[in-house]
Every structure is written in C-alpha cells, then in structure tokens.
Scaffold this active site. Structure first.
Site, PDB file in Angstrom:
ATOM      1  CB  SER A   1       0.355 -21.523  10.091  1.00 42.22           C
ATOM      2  OG  SER A   1       1.666 -21.817  10.132  1.00 42.22           O
TER       3      SER A   1
ATOM      4  CG  ASP B   1      -4.685 -31.630  -1.273  1.00 38.74           C
ATOM      5  OD1 ASP B   1      -5.583 -30.955  -1.816  1.00 38.74           O
ATOM      6  OD2 ASP B   1      -3.562 -31.170  -0.983  1.00 38.74           O
TER       7      ASP B   1
ATOM      8  CE  LYS C   1       3.346 -18.080   9.253  1.00 32.56           C
ATOM      9  NZ  LYS C   1       3.900 -19.436   9.063  1.00 32.56           N
TER      10      LYS C   1
END
Length: 754
Positions: free
Chosen positions: A501, A512, A526
């Site tokens: 999460s 990224d 999740k």
C-alpha cells in the site's frame, strides 16, 4: 476523512481463536509477537472453567439496525464506493460463505449437516442487511457456540484416554482451508483426535511429562471454549456486517465504535492512558510491558508480570473485580482522559493469585508509542580487499505510515507523523556523516496516503508522487509541493512481500524517479486507497453509536502509469522470495481489483540504474556466496516453504523426534560456526525449538525478554542491503563514465551528492 491504505485484516473470530490476547491501554491491540506468554495461572480449576457467558440478544439493537442500513447505503452508492456491488442474491451467497469462514475457517466445528441447515439463509442475508435483521447471524452463531462447546468437551475427554502412542504412519492435516466439511460428528471426532494427539506429541517432544501435558491441554481447550462464550452481540454484528463489507472488496471493513477507536489510536501512535501493554492469562489480565515515560513507568509501582484484579475510577470510585473479564473490557475501564485518575488493585508477579493485592493510583496522561515509531542505526561496511574504503550506511526502520489525523487537523505541534520522524532521523544521520541511507519498509503494511506522499518529498524536489483514480473515473495527481530535500545522497529502499500500500506508493515513486535502488522481494500488490467514514456523521449523535467503515474510494497508480495492484513493486536487486505469491499478497484475494494501467505523468528522472544493476548483482552474488548468515536465511526460507506446502505433519514420534534433533543440531552447529568465524551469536540460542506451548502458556516475563532478544538477532538481509548500497556508492564514485550514465545532471538533487 483520512485516506489510508492497508492490507486486509484478520477476521474477528480468527483473531480471537489464534492471536495472543494482548492489549495496549489506550491503544489498539498490537500484533502478537512470535510465540506467546502465560505466566502465573490460577491453580484452581474452577477458575479455569469459569466463563462470563454472554447472552446474545434475540433481536438487534436499534443502533445496530441503523448501522446496518447506513453501511448498505454507503457501500452500494457509486458516489462513495470505488466498485459498488448490488446487494442481491449473488452477493448474499458470497456473504454467507464469508460469514461461515469467519466462524470456522478451518472447518473443525461445523459438520456438513450443520451447513446444509444454514443453507436456508444463503440467499436471505442481503435482505437481512437492508432491513437490519440479525436473525440469520445469531442463529448460525448460536450453533457455532454450541459446536465449540461440544468439541472442547470431546477434546478434554480424550485427555483421559489411552490414545497417545505415536507409531505408524498417522498424519495430522492442519491446513483445512480447502477441505470439505466433515460429514458428521464421527468425522469431526477423528479430526479432533488427531489434533489432540499432535498437541500432546509437541509437548512430549519438548520434554513435558504426561501429567503436565494433560493439565496444560485441559486448560488450553477450556480457554478456547471460554473465549467463544464471552463473545457479545456486538461481536457477532461486526462479523456479520464484515461478511458483507469484505464481499465488496478485501480492504473494506466495518468497525464497531470500540474497534474504531482502537483503529484510530493505532494510526496516531499516541494515546491517553497509563502506558502499559496488557495480556490475558487464563482468567486474569497481566501487565506484559511498561511503556517508557508513561504514568505506569514513572510511578515505579507496577512491573511486567503483575496482575490487575480490580479497577476503580478517580479517588473514590467503586473498585470493580475484573477477574474473568475480556481484555478489551478491562482496557475500557483503565483507559481514560489525560489528567484523570484510575486505581488498580494489583497482585505482584511473584505472589500467588490469592495474595492480598496492592492498590496503585495512577494519573492518566498522553503516551507516545515510541516502539512503533521510526528508528535509526548505522551499519559499518568494512573496507574491501580491492582497497575500497570503509563506509557507514544509515538505516531507518519504518514500521508504518502513521499519522495522528486529529492532531494534524487541530494543528497540534507535536502530532505523530512518520514523515516528521524520518526527517529528524535523516538530520541525525547526516550529522553522523553517513555515506548513504537504507529505508527499511519490510512488513510495513501501509497507513496514511498523505504520509507516503510527504515522505517521498523528503527525497525529491517537488513533483508528482502518485495518481489517484476515483470511482467516477476522474484521475488526480498528488505530489510533493515543497522545494528542497532532506536527503540528497545515496538511497536504497528495502521491501518484502509484507510491504504494502503506502509502502508501495513510496517505493514505486523512488524507483520511477530513479532516486534510489529498490532491494528485496516483490511487494504485496495492493493498489487501492481507503477512507475511514464515521457513520455518526449522518444521524446527529452525541456519542459514538454506529461505528465506522473503512472502504475503498480509489485506485492509485504510479507516476509511470503502472499499477501496483496484484503485481506489486518489483525490486531492482532481488532477494529470494520468502513466501509464494499464491499464499500471501493481493493476488490471493479472489475479489481484488484487476491490474490495469493509465497514462504516465511528466516527472523528473534523477537516475537510471539499468547499467549499474548487473554490476551490483554480480558483487551481491559473490558476497552472499561467502555470507553464512545469508546462506542460512536462504536455507531456512526453502525449508519453510517446503514444510508449508505439505499442509500436514507426521504423528510418528520417532520421525518427529528425528526432525527435532536435526533442528537442534543445526542451531548448535550454526552457533559454533558463528564463534569460529567471529560472527555475532544468535541471542536466542536454542530457544527457537518448538516448546509445544501456545499464546498464554509461557512465563510472561521470560517471553518478553525472549522477544527483546529476538530484536538483536542477525539480520543478513538488512546488512546485505547496506552492502549493496555501499557497492553502488563506490562504483559511481570511482567510475566517472558510469556515474554520468547512471546519474546524469550534476545539479539535480537526486545526484547522490554528499
């Protein structure tokens, strides 16, 4: 409405039956530690058999009728729920299966005949929720309670029989999740006979004598029956409504007012109480731990192992005998507002339970749960044979993305915040001149979405962090708006399958942006966001009456457009998987949202580790080939996965004893090798051998000491992560061409400047 992101929680009845009975005074019941305690149990068998049998109502309360209707209105409305499902016969059938699973997930109490009778309710639970009728829930639960009593009586009767010869090829099938319901009582008798024999054999292998084994198991089974007999109407209501909530998606849950308070306190990492962790032992509640700096600690009048037998409010309130009470009821009596007094009658740990108690008066105060907050340390990576210099790697362990939502809303200067704590630790590590930082997010199940975004902002200079798609399809981009960074140097993020999460939002963003290396296992997977909605917001109420709902309102996506849903965050440098994706993670939920992706959003790219990773992998492989602790961990993971796949255990004593002897010899050999190689010894030594005991059957003080010792066990994964980051620092500092390729743009804050 704070946005949160958590993996699915253990069902109510599974927690009651399996978890260690712990509670923090003023806070949520903590996750049970490995193993569990017991301590000074009452010697009188009458006390063991004593149970506060709750009387289940024949009809729901007015508040429960209202709460059920409010939950239905919330979860069936597309304006609120991300993926609403119509409450029809299909969902009713799903609810039915989930409710049975919450009661008897291991299929050890109900027979196929019982379930056949329950089938009459299978397509009626939708109407029950809409109308606020609990008849089906109570009817099924009433049978469940009776079946537990029957099974416990059968198990205790078995202890008096001569069935404990352990020869032949018998096996105990302990994993019955996918098994069929037992055909009849005779089939359950056979199952329980094997279960009792396994319990007996475990204790026998641990060196216990028959009389001691019989006494321990008799108490264990009586405790099981007592725990179920103490369940109240509100417990049944919560389990029933959660069968509906969990049918919507795996991360939607209903909380009664009391459990909602516990959930919110667990997020805030602060409470108003006396600062002690309680644990139930048989019919009494004992103090397991004292929170440093809290009223209990500052008083010097209570200690671990002491038992609380009565509680009184203020200076002169009536003392209530709490022997035999549920632990949450005792906590409710001791918890209270800052500045108020509570009196406790305490029997010291070293005294018999029938000894005269000592009266202690404590003034409640606000207590910060430091043991659940972020912590830091420094790992030194020694100079290499190639002439590489010694490096100091800072480590920050973050167990959760906590935030005191109410404190933040009120603009309190000292509100708990994972980001604020990590920022302070980064300043401290900078002052210690560390060469790089590893952020350890292993088993971090998530928490506040805002904290995940703000924590990312400590390492990037403004920019998007996460994309959030709401139920209507609108996509918003949330990111860091504050200029500057708290740490611009080398960074690695350590994750495992338990990282979920909010952890995945952070790790994905770091990956990224090319801001740091991600190391470890593929994460939980999740990719959804939940809101906690207070049902008392709708009907005006002076006090909490209807509870709260944590429900999915959005799906999050990485800035590159990908989703972590199902797939998780894949590390740059991978360690062996400790658990299989088919056994743990989002992919195990049949009603989880599917994976998808959306368009990426423009974001900075501080680095590209593609050309560096193969070099790091090679150095990693070479190092772990010589790293005994890492090799042992890999061996243990393989053995655990092998045993877990078997789903049964032999009841042949010679075979089991041989296995135990091999385990003991392996531990002793490892300790000997540690001494020979000059490695830190395992502080637990041989304490990891199975003692056959359960949660409340060990000496409490010894178990706490064992738990503390476990915190100092060798952690080869963390050390190897620090070594990998040290490798990266050395390679980039010594190879200008590689550095320019991996980290272009010397003026960017992600340059790993130091």
């Amino acid at each position: 409405m704070p946005k949160t992101s958590f993996p699915r929680r253990t069902s109510l009845f599974a927690a009651i039956l399996l978890a260690a009975p712990l509670a923090l005074l003023g806070a949520n019941t903590p996750v049970p530690p490995t193993g569990a305690p017991a301590g000074n149990a009452p010697a009188d068998q009458a006390l063991i058999d004593k149970a506060k049998v709750s009387t289940l109502p024949n009809a729901p309360t007015t508040d429960q009728v209202t709460a059920a209707k409010l939950v239905y209105g919330l979860l069936s409305d597309s304006r609120y729920a991300y993926r609403p499902r119509p409450l029809d016969d299909a969902l009713s059938a799903d609810m039915y299966e989930r409710y049975l699973e919450s009661l008897d997930g291991s299929k050890q109490f109900f027979t196929a005949q019982d379930v056949a009778k329950f089938d009459a309710y299978k397509l009626k639970l939708d109407d029950a929720i809409k109308a606020g009728r609990l008849d089906p829930a109570y009817a099924i639960f009433s049978t469940y309670r009776q079946r537990v009593e029957d099974r416990v009586a059968f198990a205790r009767k078995l202890l008096k029989q001569d069935i404990f010869a352990f020869e032949g090829e018998d096996r105990f099938d302990y994993d019955r999740e996918d098994a069929a319901w037992a055909t009849d009582r005779a089939a359950l008798d056979a199952l329980w006979t094997q279960s009792v024999r396994n319990d007996w054999l475990r204790l026998k292998l641990a060196g216990k004598q028959p009389d001691e084994i019989r006494k321990t198991l008799d108490k264990r089974y009586a405790t099981l029956a007592r725990g179920i007999s103490e369940l109240k109407g509100e417990d049944v209501f919560q389990a029933f409504v959660n069968a509906y909530a969990n049918a919507i998606d795996p991360h939607t849950d209903y909380f009664t007012p009391r459990s909602a308070d516990n959930f919110n306190l667990s997020m805030s990492l602060s409470l108003e109480g006396i600062g002690a962790v309680l644990q139930r032992q048989d019919d009494v509640v004992a103090i397991r731990e004292i929170v440093p700096g809290g009223p209990a600690s500052n008083s010097g009048k209570v200690k671990p192992g002491d038992r609380v037998v009565a509680v009184g409010q203020g200076e002169s309130g009536q003392m209530e005998d709490v022997i035999g009470w549920r632990i949450d009821d005792v906590v409710a009596k001791i918890r209270g507002a800052k500045g108020t007094k509570v009196r406790l009658d305490v029997v010291p740990a070293e005294a018999g339970l029938d000894s005269k108690p000592v009266r202690v008066t404590l003034v409640r105060d606000k207590v910060r749960l430091e043991d659940q907050a972020a912590k830091s340390k420094v790992i030194t990576i020694p100079a290499g044979a190639s002439g590489a210099s010694e490096q100091r790697i800072g480590v920050i362990e973050l167990p959760g993305f906590y935030q005191d939502f109410e404190g933040r809303r009120l603009n309190k200067g000292d509100y708990a915040s994972a980001t604020r704590d990590v920022a302070k630790l980064l300043e401290e590590l900078r002052a210690k001149n560390v060469d790089g930082v590893v952020l350890d997010l292993r088993n971090n199940g998530g928490g506040s979405l805002n904290e995940a975004i703000e924590l990312t902002g400590l390492f990037i200079d403004r920019g998007p962090v996460v994309q959030v798609r709401e139920s209507g399809g609108r996509v918003s981009v949330e990111g860091d708006q504050d200029p500057g960074v708290k740490w611009e140097g080398p960074l690695a993020v350590l994750i495992n399958r338990g990282s979920a999460s909010a952890s995945e939002i952070f790790a994905g963003a770091i990956q990224d942006y090319g801001r740091g290396l991600v190391i470890g296992e593929t994460s939980f997977g999740k990719g959804t966001v939940q809101n906690l909605y207070d049902l008392d917001r709708w009907p005006s109420a002076e006090k909490a009456r209807f509870g709260q709902v944590k429900f999915t309102i959005a799906q999050f996506f990485r800035v590159n457009g990908g989703s972590t849903q199902h797939k998780g965050v894949v590390p740059d440098i991978a360690f062996p998987a400790s658990v299989d994706a088919s056994e743990f993670g989002e992919s195990t939920y049949e009603n989880a949202l599917p994976w998808t992706r959306i368009a990426s959003v423009p974001h900075a790219r501080y680095g590209d580790f593609a050309s560096l990773v193969p070099k790091l992998d090679a150095l990693h492989d070479t190092r772990i080939a010589q790293d005994k602790e890492f090799q042992w961990w890999t061996e243990d993971v393989a053995e655990f996965r092998k045993q877990n796949a078997e789903k049964s255990v032999s009841l042949n004593e010679d075979e089991r004893r041989a296995e135990r002897d091999r385990d003991e010899a392996k531990r002793k050999q490892r300790q000997a090798e540690r001494r020979e190689l000059g490695l830190a010894l395992d502080p637990l030594g041989d304490d990891n051998l199975d003692d056959g005991l359960q949660a409340n059957e060990r000496d409490l003080r010894e178990d706490v000491a064992r738990e503390k010792a476990a915190e100092d066990r060798p952690d080869p994964l963390l050390r190897e992560s620090a070594a990998i980051l040290a490798d990266a620092i050395r390679l980039l500092r010594n190879d200008q061409r590689l550095s320019a390729e991996v980290l272009p743009g010397a003026d960017q804050p992600g340059r790993w400047a130091h």
